[in-house]
Design a protein around this motif. Structure first.
Motif, PDB file in Angstrom:
ATOM      1  N   ASN A  19      58.251  93.802  31.756  1.00 37.09           N
ATOM      2  CA  ASN A  19      58.854  92.503  32.074  1.00 37.09           C
ATOM      3  C   ASN A  19      59.808  92.603  33.262  1.00 37.09           C
ATOM      4  OD1 ASN A  19      60.872  93.954  30.865  1.00 37.09           O
ATOM      5  ND2 ASN A  19      61.573  92.302  29.540  1.00 37.09           N
ATOM      6  N   ILE A  20      59.979  91.463  33.906  1.00 39.94           N
ATOM      7  CA  ILE A  20      61.006  91.334  34.949  1.00 39.94           C
ATOM      8  C   ILE A  20      61.782  90.062  34.597  1.00 39.94           C
ATOM      9  CG2 ILE A  20      59.455  90.151  36.593  1.00 39.94           C
ATOM     10  CD1 ILE A  20      61.015  91.802  38.811  1.00 39.94           C
ATOM     11  N   THR A  21      63.088  90.171  34.547  1.00 41.96           N
ATOM     12  CA  THR A  21      63.894  89.045  34.059  1.00 41.96           C
ATOM     13  C   THR A  21      65.057  88.740  35.012  1.00 41.96           C
ATOM     14  OG1 THR A  21      65.405  90.473  32.846  1.00 41.96           O
ATOM     15  CG2 THR A  21      63.469  89.717  31.647  1.00 41.96           C
ATOM     16  N   VAL A  22      65.664  87.598  34.766  1.00 43.13           N
ATOM     17  CA  VAL A  22      66.965  87.306  35.357  1.00 43.13           C
ATOM     18  C   VAL A  22      67.992  87.570  34.259  1.00 43.13           C
ATOM     19  CG1 VAL A  22      68.462  85.493  36.249  1.00 43.13           C
ATOM     20  CG2 VAL A  22      66.068  85.580  36.935  1.00 43.13           C
ATOM     21  N   ASP A  23      68.923  88.460  34.512  1.00 42.61           N
ATOM     22  CA  ASP A  23      69.978  88.753  33.537  1.00 42.61           C
ATOM     23  C   ASP A  23      71.238  88.000  33.947  1.00 42.61           C
ATOM     24  OD1 ASP A  23      68.252  90.447  32.308  1.00 42.61           O
ATOM     25  OD2 ASP A  23      69.389  92.282  32.675  1.00 42.61           O
ATOM     26  N   GLU A  24      71.657  87.032  33.116  1.00 40.95           N
ATOM     27  CA  GLU A  24      72.895  86.291  33.381  1.00 40.95           C
ATOM     28  C   GLU A  24      73.963  86.781  32.429  1.00 40.95           C
ATOM     29  OE1 GLU A  24      72.588  82.084  33.167  1.00 40.95           O
ATOM     30  OE2 GLU A  24      70.836  82.014  34.472  1.00 40.95           O
ATOM     31  N   THR A  25      75.082  87.237  32.970  1.00 38.06           N
ATOM     32  CA  THR A  25      76.181  87.676  32.101  1.00 38.06           C
ATOM     33  C   THR A  25      77.270  86.612  32.099  1.00 38.06           C
ATOM     34  OG1 THR A  25      75.659  89.965  32.603  1.00 38.06           O
ATOM     35  CG2 THR A  25      77.825  89.548  31.655  1.00 38.06           C
ATOM     36  N   TRP A  26      77.661  86.194  30.906  1.00 35.53           N
ATOM     37  CA  TRP A  26      78.682  85.146  30.725  1.00 35.53           C
ATOM     38  C   TRP A  26      79.853  85.716  29.946  1.00 35.53           C
ATOM     39  CZ3 TRP A  26      78.189  79.761  31.912  1.00 35.53           C
ATOM     40  CH2 TRP A  26      76.983  79.427  32.564  1.00 35.53           C
ATOM     41  N   SER A  27      81.058  85.356  30.373  1.00 34.38           N
ATOM     42  CA  SER A  27      82.259  85.744  29.647  1.00 34.38           C
ATOM     43  C   SER A  27      82.726  84.538  28.829  1.00 34.38           C
ATOM     44  CB  SER A  27      83.316  86.148  30.683  1.00 34.38           C
ATOM     45  OG  SER A  27      84.495  86.449  30.041  1.00 34.38           O
ATOM     46  N   ILE A  28      82.929  84.739  27.533  1.00 31.61           N
ATOM     47  CA  ILE A  28      83.338  83.648  26.638  1.00 31.61           C
ATOM     48  C   ILE A  28      84.462  84.145  25.741  1.00 31.61           C
ATOM     49  CG2 ILE A  28      81.131  82.405  26.586  1.00 31.61           C
ATOM     50  CD1 ILE A  28      80.463  83.959  24.043  1.00 31.61           C
ATOM     51  N   SER A  29      85.236  83.219  25.166  1.00 25.77           N
ATOM     52  CA  SER A  29      86.345  83.683  24.331  1.00 25.77           C
ATOM     53  C   SER A  29      85.824  84.260  23.017  1.00 25.77           C
ATOM     54  CB  SER A  29      87.358  82.558  24.087  1.00 25.77           C
ATOM     55  OG  SER A  29      86.674  81.451  23.556  1.00 25.77           O
ATOM     56  N   ASP A  30      84.837  83.596  22.425  1.00 26.66           N
ATOM     57  CA  ASP A  30      84.279  84.117  21.175  1.00 26.66           C
ATOM     58  C   ASP A  30      82.824  83.671  21.036  1.00 26.66           C
ATOM     59  OD1 ASP A  30      84.189  85.523  18.861  1.00 26.66           O
ATOM     60  OD2 ASP A  30      85.586  84.250  17.752  1.00 26.66           O
ATOM     61  N   ILE A  31      82.046  84.404  20.274  1.00 28.00           N
ATOM     62  CA  ILE A  31      80.638  84.049  20.060  1.00 28.00           C
ATOM     63  C   ILE A  31      80.605  82.672  19.371  1.00 28.00           C
ATOM     64  CG2 ILE A  31      78.465  84.774  18.950  1.00 28.00           C
ATOM     65  CD1 ILE A  31      79.487  86.860  21.000  1.00 28.00           C
ATOM     66  N   PRO A  32      79.870  81.685  19.943  1.00 28.82           N
ATOM     67  CA  PRO A  32      79.926  80.320  19.392  1.00 28.82           C
ATOM     68  C   PRO A  32      79.384  80.216  17.967  1.00 28.82           C
ATOM     69  CG  PRO A  32      78.299  80.482  21.171  1.00 28.82           C
ATOM     70  CD  PRO A  32      79.005  81.784  21.123  1.00 28.82           C
ATOM     71  N   LYS A  33      80.065  79.348  17.184  1.00 24.52           N
ATOM     72  CA  LYS A  33      79.600  79.047  15.818  1.00 24.52           C
ATOM     73  C   LYS A  33      78.546  77.943  15.934  1.00 24.52           C
ATOM     74  CE  LYS A  33      83.076  81.466  13.917  1.00 24.52           C
ATOM     75  NZ  LYS A  33      83.412  82.101  15.172  1.00 24.52           N
ATOM     76  N   LYS A  34      77.738  77.811  14.900  1.00 24.50           N
ATOM     77  CA  LYS A  34      76.721  76.752  14.859  1.00 24.50           C
ATOM     78  C   LYS A  34      77.370  75.376  15.099  1.00 24.50           C
ATOM     79  CE  LYS A  34      72.788  76.013  11.817  1.00 24.50           C
ATOM     80  NZ  LYS A  34      72.261  76.276  10.491  1.00 24.50           N
ATOM     81  N   GLY A  35      76.815  74.600  16.008  1.00 25.86           N
ATOM     82  CA  GLY A  35      77.308  73.246  16.242  1.00 25.86           C
ATOM     83  C   GLY A  35      78.469  73.171  17.214  1.00 25.86           C
ATOM     84  N   SER A  36      78.983  74.320  17.687  1.00 22.79           N
ATOM     85  CA  SER A  36      80.170  74.280  18.558  1.00 22.79           C
ATOM     86  C   SER A  36      79.766  74.110  20.024  1.00 22.79           C
ATOM     87  CB  SER A  36      80.986  75.561  18.388  1.00 22.79           C
ATOM     88  OG  SER A  36      80.218  76.666  18.789  1.00 22.79           O
ATOM     89  N   SER A  37      80.737  73.700  20.830  1.00 20.54           N
ATOM     90  CA  SER A  37      80.537  73.576  22.272  1.00 20.54           C
ATOM     91  C   SER A  37      81.701  74.315  22.928  1.00 20.54           C
ATOM     92  CB  SER A  37      80.553  72.080  22.610  1.00 20.54           C
ATOM     93  OG  SER A  37      80.505  71.927  23.985  1.00 20.54           O
ATOM     94  N   ILE A  38      81.409  75.299  23.765  1.00 11.31           N
ATOM     95  CA  ILE A  38      82.492  76.154  24.280  1.00 11.31           C
ATOM     96  C   ILE A  38      82.447  76.245  25.802  1.00 11.31           C
ATOM     97  CG2 ILE A  38      82.556  77.581  22.172  1.00 11.31           C
ATOM     98  CD1 ILE A  38      81.089  79.759  23.885  1.00 11.31           C
TER      99      ILE A  38
END
Ligand code: ATP
Length: 289
Positions: free
Chosen positions: A8-27
């Motif tokens: 495979n060849i992919t695009v790897d996007e790295t994102w910095s977030i405060s915490d792993i999102p919970k179901k239904g959340s918007s961060i």
């Protein structure tokens, strides 16, 4: 002699977030980087930077990411086949890094999945005795097995790096000439009967196991900033070193691989952390003790 890499060849996007999102959340988050990725692409790019004639058979999608991937690898010497986009989104890995150092990764395989066995084999029409087929663990068991079986009918040498691991890959060992696994893959897949087996152990080093003999090659000490891509760098340079010298993988090949992997871990990112052609030429010129 040529190396065919299917994967495979992919695009790897790295994102910095405060915490792993919970179901239904918007961060909120910050996009830190965008890099080429995919184990097939990583290994093929480094092999070609080592001066090996390399063909990467991997799908890019017909979206802007597909165009971006092809622009990025324009400066590389590998051939990416086919030379058209498939009617899908390009495969992408979204890497979410949370403030507490944890992460979560979302990876798509839709583009790679559009390639059937016959599509891939059609790009290996001129494969011959002495050529190499290198695969990773991104395809299904059946697809991976069929491609290795094809390689054997052509008298090719088969190289397998079963990552990501699928427990059923243990059935493929009779088709494999060279296996490169890390410790956990070795434990899960028991590749003991493979003619040439290389077991990597992260910052400790790697074992070469052949003909009942085990030889250890310590890692090269490095200030590790980001170990992503260490295994891909190690495999590609180990293979390139032995192919350039026309020998089976030996301790010098593992030494060259360790020197290259130490460069990758000392830089952030994956594609952007890989050693360049000049660095690889210099380390591959080093002799044994
Ligand atoms: P990954 O999937 O993270 O790319 P892997 O699990 O396939 O890696 P590792 O065993 O972690 O592979 O590493 C492969 C080789 O890279 C090691 O044998 C070693 O030579 C080198 N390496 C890995 N981590 C370090 C480190 N911290 N310092 C120096 N060399 C390292």
């Amino acid at each position: 002699m040529r190396v065919y890499v299917t994967g495979n060849i992919t695009v790897d996007e790295t994102w910095s977030i405060s915490d792993i999102p919970k179901k239904g959340s918007s961060i909120h988050g910050i996009k830190v980087s965008q890099d080429i990725g995919g184990k097939g692409a990583n290994q093929a790019i480094i092999l070609s930077r080592c001066g090996i004639d390399t063909r990467l058979i991997a799908a890019t999608g017909s979206d802007s990411n597909g165009i971006w991937i092809r622009q990025q690898i324009k400066g590389e010497t590998l051939s990416l086949l086919p030379d058209f986009h498939v009617n899908q989104h390009s495969d992408t890995s979204i890497i979410l890094n949370s403030d507490d150092g944890d992460n979560a990764i979302i990876t798509t395989t839709a583009a790679a999945d559009t390639f059937g066995i016959d599509d891939i084999i059609s790009h290996m029409a001129d494969a011959a005795v002495g050529d190499i087929l290198l695969q990773q663990g991104n395809f299904s068991l059946d697809k991976t097995r069929s491609l290795f079986q094809f390689a054997k009918t052509r008298g090719m040498t088969t190289v397998f790096n079963p990552s990501p691991v699928n427990p059923n890959f243990c059935h493929l060992w009779p088709l494999i000439d060279i296996a490169v696994v890390n410790e956990s893959e070795a434990e899960r897949l028991q590749p003991d009967g493979v003619k040439t087996l290389i077991i990597t152990q992260g910052a400790a080093g790697a074992w070469l196991v052949r003909d009942g003999q085990r030889q250890f090659c310590p890692a090269v000490r490095a200030e590790a900033l980001d170990t992503t891509g260490a295994g891909d760098t190690f495999l590609a340079v180990m293979l390139a070193s032995s192919l350039r010298r026309g020998v089976e993988p030996d301790t010098l090949a593992l030494t060259h691989a360790s020197l290259a992997a130490a460069i990758t871990v000392s830089r952030r990112g994956t594609y952007s952390a890989f050693p360049d052609n000049h660095e690889l030429a210099a380390l591959l010129a080093k002799g044994g003790k």
